[in-house]
Design a protein around this motif. Sequence first.
Motif, PDB file in Angstrom:
ATOM      1  N   LYS A 120       0.789  -1.307   0.152  1.00  0.00           N
ATOM      2  CA  LYS A 120      -0.041   0.012  -0.020  1.00  0.00           C
ATOM      3  C   LYS A 120       0.912   1.361  -0.103  1.00  0.00           C
ATOM      4  N   CYS A 159       3.091   0.950   5.873  1.00  0.00           N
ATOM      5  CA  CYS A 159       1.961   1.926   5.748  1.00  0.00           C
ATOM      6  C   CYS A 159       1.366   2.277   7.156  1.00  0.00           C
ATOM      7  N   CYS A 160       1.563   1.497   8.005  1.00  0.00           N
ATOM      8  CA  CYS A 160       0.886   1.699   9.561  1.00  0.00           C
ATOM      9  C   CYS A 160       1.740   0.888  10.528  1.00  0.00           C
ATOM     10  N   CYS A 193       1.569  -2.939  10.052  1.00  0.00           N
ATOM     11  CA  CYS A 193       2.578  -3.618   8.765  1.00  0.00           C
ATOM     12  C   CYS A 193       4.075  -3.290   9.464  1.00  0.00           C
ATOM     13  N   CYS A 223      -6.011   1.382   8.489  1.00  0.00           N
ATOM     14  CA  CYS A 223      -5.333   0.677   7.611  1.00  0.00           C
ATOM     15  C   CYS A 223      -5.345  -0.814   7.555  1.00  0.00           C
ATOM     16  N   CYS A 224      -4.386  -1.297   7.979  1.00  0.00           N
ATOM     17  CA  CYS A 224      -4.368  -2.916   8.095  1.00  0.00           C
ATOM     18  C   CYS A 224      -5.226  -3.538   9.303  1.00  0.00           C
TER      19      CYS A 224
HETATM   20 ZN    ZN Z   1      -1.410  -0.554   6.970  1.00  0.00          ZN
END
Ligand code: ZN
Length: 175
Positions: free
Chosen positions: A65, A86-87, A90, A131-132
Amino acid sequence: MERLKGQGTTSIQELADHLGVSVMTVHRDLNRLAGTGHIHKRHGSVALASESAEVVKNPCAMCGKSVIGQKAFIVHLANGEQRNACCAHCGLMLYTQTKDAWQAMTTDFLHNHMISANQAIYLIECDLNVCCVPSVLSFGSKLEAEKFQTGFGGKLATMEKAIQYLLGKQHGQKY
Ligand SMILES: [Zn+2]
Ligand SMILES: [Zn+2]
């Protein structure tokens, strides 16, 4: 917005009391602000969305991402290179998989600046999925993390505990 900038989070009831208007009025105005991306609204709580959402060049090393400044997690390697995630979800996974990791930085969710990932407080699986999944948000201040938890739920954890939790989840899904 001023109140949110001062506190980071607030409740709809508190805003109604403060402004001397009805809860319905606050709801209606907040929906408008949420529509423009200025705030996050969930149940009775409101949180400030970060204003600058700059995109970091390299995509997430874990899921691919694009990496937005507000959520970025960066692992610095001993050789001076860096890997982006990404966050925090992750990022923590990336950190555990990076053998020559030297230092990790995560973004304070409320203030949008980089903080040491080691010292951050993580809020796992709150109602706000940015996000995830499971969502992991990072905070520099324990007090702010607790305030955020009051409105959005979830579990608070240190970096070590957050990693254990995420690894446990992975295994839970596998077997
Ligand atoms: Zn993420
Ligand atoms: Zn990712």
